[in-house]
Design a protein around this motif. Sequence first.
Motif, PDB file in Angstrom:
ATOM      1  N   GLU A 310       0.830  -1.213   0.000  1.00 24.78           N
ATOM      2  CA  GLU A 310       0.000   0.000   0.000  1.00 24.78           C
ATOM      3  C   GLU A 310       0.861   1.259   0.000  1.00 24.78           C
ATOM      4  O   GLU A 310       0.554   2.228  -0.713  1.00 24.78           O
ATOM      5  CB  GLU A 310      -0.919  -0.019   1.221  1.00 24.78           C
ATOM      6  CG  GLU A 310      -1.919   1.133   1.257  1.00 24.78           C
ATOM      7  CD  GLU A 310      -2.862   1.036   2.436  1.00 24.78           C
ATOM      8  OE1 GLU A 310      -3.704   1.945   2.602  1.00 24.78           O
ATOM      9  OE2 GLU A 310      -2.740   0.060   3.203  1.00 24.78           O
ATOM     10  N   ASP A 311       1.953   1.234   0.780  1.00 24.06           N
ATOM     11  CA  ASP A 311       2.856   2.392   0.779  1.00 24.06           C
ATOM     12  C   ASP A 311       3.481   2.601  -0.594  1.00 24.06           C
ATOM     13  O   ASP A 311       3.594   3.743  -1.071  1.00 24.06           O
ATOM     14  CB  ASP A 311       3.949   2.197   1.836  1.00 24.06           C
ATOM     15  CG  ASP A 311       3.393   2.222   3.251  1.00 24.06           C
ATOM     16  OD1 ASP A 311       2.281   2.744   3.426  1.00 24.06           O
ATOM     17  OD2 ASP A 311       4.073   1.695   4.162  1.00 24.06           O
ATOM     18  N   ASP A 312       3.891   1.502  -1.249  1.00 30.28           N
ATOM     19  CA  ASP A 312       4.460   1.625  -2.598  1.00 30.28           C
ATOM     20  C   ASP A 312       3.433   2.186  -3.571  1.00 30.28           C
ATOM     21  O   ASP A 312       3.765   3.038  -4.428  1.00 30.28           O
ATOM     22  CB  ASP A 312       4.967   0.271  -3.079  1.00 30.28           C
ATOM     23  CG  ASP A 312       6.166  -0.209  -2.275  1.00 30.28           C
ATOM     24  OD1 ASP A 312       6.807   0.650  -1.621  1.00 30.28           O
ATOM     25  OD2 ASP A 312       6.452  -1.419  -2.281  1.00 30.28           O
ATOM     26  N   ASN A 313       2.200   1.732  -3.457  1.00 29.34           N
ATOM     27  CA  ASN A 313       1.160   2.251  -4.354  1.00 29.34           C
ATOM     28  C   ASN A 313       0.920   3.740  -4.120  1.00 29.34           C
ATOM     29  O   ASN A 313       0.733   4.505  -5.073  1.00 29.34           O
ATOM     30  CB  ASN A 313      -0.135   1.478  -4.142  1.00 29.34           C
ATOM     31  CG  ASN A 313      -0.032   0.041  -4.635  1.00 29.34           C
ATOM     32  OD1 ASN A 313       0.775  -0.264  -5.517  1.00 29.34           O
ATOM     33  ND2 ASN A 313      -0.830  -0.852  -4.064  1.00 29.34           N
ATOM     34  N   LYS A 314       0.944   4.152  -2.840  1.00 28.54           N
ATOM     35  CA  LYS A 314       0.762   5.570  -2.552  1.00 28.54           C
ATOM     36  C   LYS A 314       1.895   6.400  -3.129  1.00 28.54           C
ATOM     37  O   LYS A 314       1.677   7.476  -3.692  1.00 28.54           O
ATOM     38  CB  LYS A 314       0.654   5.785  -1.041  1.00 28.54           C
ATOM     39  CG  LYS A 314      -0.639   5.275  -0.428  1.00 28.54           C
ATOM     40  CD  LYS A 314      -0.678   5.554   1.063  1.00 28.54           C
ATOM     41  CE  LYS A 314      -1.979   5.062   1.684  1.00 28.54           C
ATOM     42  NZ  LYS A 314      -2.016   5.321   3.145  1.00 28.54           N
ATOM     43  N   LYS A 315       3.137   5.889  -2.987  1.00 26.44           N
ATOM     44  CA  LYS A 315       4.271   6.623  -3.549  1.00 26.44           C
ATOM     45  C   LYS A 315       4.158   6.727  -5.064  1.00 26.44           C
ATOM     46  O   LYS A 315       4.425   7.785  -5.647  1.00 26.44           O
ATOM     47  CB  LYS A 315       5.571   5.926  -3.161  1.00 26.44           C
ATOM     48  CG  LYS A 315       5.903   6.016  -1.678  1.00 26.44           C
ATOM     49  CD  LYS A 315       7.207   5.299  -1.365  1.00 26.44           C
ATOM     50  CE  LYS A 315       7.524   5.396   0.132  1.00 26.44           C
ATOM     51  NZ  LYS A 315       8.778   4.681   0.466  1.00 26.44           N
ATOM     52  N   ARG A 316       3.762   5.638  -5.737  1.00 30.13           N
ATOM     53  CA  ARG A 316       3.592   5.684  -7.195  1.00 30.13           C
ATOM     54  C   ARG A 316       2.498   6.665  -7.588  1.00 30.13           C
ATOM     55  O   ARG A 316       2.643   7.407  -8.570  1.00 30.13           O
ATOM     56  CB  ARG A 316       3.272   4.285  -7.709  1.00 30.13           C
ATOM     57  CG  ARG A 316       4.420   3.295  -7.573  1.00 30.13           C
ATOM     58  CD  ARG A 316       4.123   2.027  -8.375  1.00 30.13           C
ATOM     59  NE  ARG A 316       5.163   1.036  -8.200  1.00 30.13           N
ATOM     60  CZ  ARG A 316       5.099   0.031  -7.333  1.00 30.13           C
ATOM     61  NH1 ARG A 316       4.034  -0.091  -6.539  1.00 30.13           N
ATOM     62  NH2 ARG A 316       6.085  -0.841  -7.232  1.00 30.13           N
ATOM     63  N   GLY A 325       0.007  15.603 -13.176  1.00 26.49           N
ATOM     64  CA  GLY A 325      -0.941  16.599 -12.702  1.00 26.49           C
ATOM     65  C   GLY A 325      -2.203  16.002 -12.130  1.00 26.49           C
ATOM     66  O   GLY A 325      -2.976  16.689 -11.469  1.00 26.49           O
ATOM     67  N   LYS A 326      -2.446  14.720 -12.384  1.00 22.67           N
ATOM     68  CA  LYS A 326      -3.602  14.028 -11.824  1.00 22.67           C
ATOM     69  C   LYS A 326      -3.314  12.540 -11.834  1.00 22.67           C
ATOM     70  O   LYS A 326      -2.378  12.053 -12.477  1.00 22.67           O
ATOM     71  CB  LYS A 326      -4.877  14.308 -12.622  1.00 22.67           C
ATOM     72  CG  LYS A 326      -4.809  13.813 -14.063  1.00 22.67           C
ATOM     73  CD  LYS A 326      -6.117  14.062 -14.791  1.00 22.67           C
ATOM     74  CE  LYS A 326      -6.046  13.503 -16.216  1.00 22.67           C
ATOM     75  NZ  LYS A 326      -7.326  13.683 -16.940  1.00 22.67           N
ATOM     76  N   LEU A 327      -4.128  11.799 -11.125  1.00 19.75           N
ATOM     77  CA  LEU A 327      -3.932  10.357 -11.076  1.00 19.75           C
ATOM     78  C   LEU A 327      -4.412   9.719 -12.370  1.00 19.75           C
ATOM     79  O   LEU A 327      -5.403  10.153 -12.969  1.00 19.75           O
ATOM     80  CB  LEU A 327      -4.695   9.765  -9.896  1.00 19.75           C
ATOM     81  CG  LEU A 327      -4.195  10.137  -8.498  1.00 19.75           C
ATOM     82  CD1 LEU A 327      -5.112   9.532  -7.432  1.00 19.75           C
ATOM     83  CD2 LEU A 327      -2.776   9.652  -8.291  1.00 19.75           C
TER      84      LEU A 327
END
Length: 786
Positions: A310-316, A325-327
């Motif tokens: 989850e932390d890796d996904n948040k960093k990505r 500029g957006k996800l």
Amino acid sequence: MRASPLAITAVVASLNVHGIAAFTPWSFQSSMTAVKSSDIVDNGMNRCALVSVSKKDNRKAPIRLEMAGFLGQDEDEDEDYDDDEDEEDATSSVSSMTLKLDPWDPNPTIKPRPGRFGFASLESEDVLPDTELTQTMNVDERTENLKIMRQIKKSDLGDLRLRKDHAGWVEANNDLKRREKSDPWFALNERVREATQLGEDEEASYLNALIEKLGGAPPGIKIESSRGYAVYTEVYDIPISANRASSMMEQQVLEERIKRGRAMAAERAQNMEQEQRDWEEMMRNPGDREDKEAKARRERTMRKLLGEIEDDNKKRQERAKEMLGKLPDLPESNTASLEAALELARKDVIRLRRMRREGRGLGEVSDDADLTFLNPEDREEVEAEKAPRQGSSAEKARKAAAAEATGGRPRLPGDEDVTRGEMTNPTDSASTSTTDSLTVEVSSTYNSEQSDPPMRKHCFQYTIRITNNSDDDTIQLLGRRFEIQTVGSSMKDIVQGEGVTGRQPILKPGEVFEYTSTAPLSVRPLGTTIIAARMKGAYNYIVLKPGQETATEEQVKSGGDGNAQLGMFHFVFPEEQRVMPARATEDEEEDDDDDEVSETKVSTKTTAATAKAAAAASPASTLPGDSDMASGDLKMPFEDSSDELTDGVRVQVSSSYRSERSDSSLNKHCFSYNVRITNEASQSIQLVSRRFEIQTIGGDTKDVVQGPGVTGRQPILKPGEESFEYTSTAPLSVKPLLDKTPVVARMEGEYNFIQLGSDGVTPVSSTPLQAKLGKFHFVLPALDTA
């Protein structure tokens, strides 16, 4: 003397018909009338007197009992009792005292005893009724009366007792009682206390109303409203004693210990019960405990892995959001992902069927396929399909991957002339730009001390001076954004963040903010240009309103009111670091006249300047290091700053860790240190050189760094606390001793300066003085315990 129960029974049994006889020992009667001989009962050693008591008045005619011995008592008991009483004569005691006793009297008369000061009258004194109570003293007299009473009670009585002045003590005590009687409040307060303690609320209310009518309590006595009356200590203003306070404290401590002990005992009992239950459960099901522990370990491992994912996904996502500029558009669930994949499959099937019908192949054509066999129209269509769509997910993903490969720092396409190394713009090492009311000046120099040319590491310093030219507006700098492109690179690195050197300075009208920073570059010199990199940028700022001290969070998030441009400038190699092309000789030029392209050879300029640069790049010298730094056994606190005053020159320094330029996995740690030099003397000075000693943790020697000037300049500081401030960096390659200390290096040194005359230019003496740079440390922030 005492009578046995047998004797009393015999007397009662012998009562005649005259009435009920009352038992009265002869020895307790003070006066007796003559007794007839017929009323005397003689029983050997025992002799009793009976007095008839009429039934009508059984309290005025008591029976008189004369006892010459003990009825029913043997000789041994008689001898024992005679020994205790010193063999008193019974007959004399019989004739000495008489006492009238009534067995039905609930309060029998007892022998009166003298008090401490003799016999006192037991008669109650005359008490005035409540209706006749009056207050005969005014407020001042009552205050003085209370003051004297407290003096007598707290001091005089105790002093007289210590001196054993009994007469004086009695006189003082009588004076105290007279003063109590002179103020009716004291008696009424005692009655209120009794009524309150007995629960007689109506009586207490009546007495309080009577007290208010008589003027209330004497001034100086405070009564708690919850209690309603004054206690002894409040009346005489007697504080709690030291012993009592100590006792109360010890009692509270004891109660707290008991409370904690009971809590610990309860917890211990609970733990023992839980252990007993676990043991019983293990005995009933031998393998369940191991299975539960294994399951708990698996769950902890899965939670840890899922947390890392989850932390890796948040960093990505943060990196993608910073780049794009957006996800990116991602499916919200597995079902949505499956539907999207099925939709793509349907489109592929439709496209393949169309291509099969048209005879253009069975699927997509790879990038490496030879398309010469196709018709020109089909080839263009395939190439159009191969070309990525602008803004597609694949293109965005490739851009995000490229940004991640560069460490997450944003990048932009670079200038073509810098990429080729053929400058089309002037290669100035300084620039000046004015935007609205802010002027930004910058100048750059080469720092040979922190450079390593053989490793293609070149360090530059640049000094920026920001001036507020406004007459009325106060401006606060919120952040900066720089674009740096090294020569030969096709991309620009973007450096941005909040504040300037970790601060957000406020510039009032006419004020100036100046700082110095470093730019360590990894670049190879080119023979076609003398620059190492190009830089430009901007500072975003906000104009503070009147009375506003600093920017709000909303203003910081909004980016401010405008941007002050940092004009384009270049980092220029010094002469000894430049690469010059070698010119061909005349014969070679004649031989190569027919060639279309002439070959250019590049050689390094080997002159005395090269040797000078090499000497400057290496440490000037080394000194024996400090033993505590070599062993790592440093004493706390670890000061990361210092403040020293020498000959009127104050040198202040503070250090901070630069995480964006550090890599702990490679044992590379970069620090920045800010130095502020202030002239507190009465004449001008000029800084001419500096000398630093740096020792890394675990090292046995100190590296000595010295050179002329400060950041390439020799500033003049006028008297009156004029200051010169700059910021530099210290990139260290050291392995920390984290098990002993968070310190990675220690630094100290001095600045050489000369004193100037009254004109501020002419030196007073050619011998320089030294301003000491106090000892400070470079401390890793994760373990900073100072």
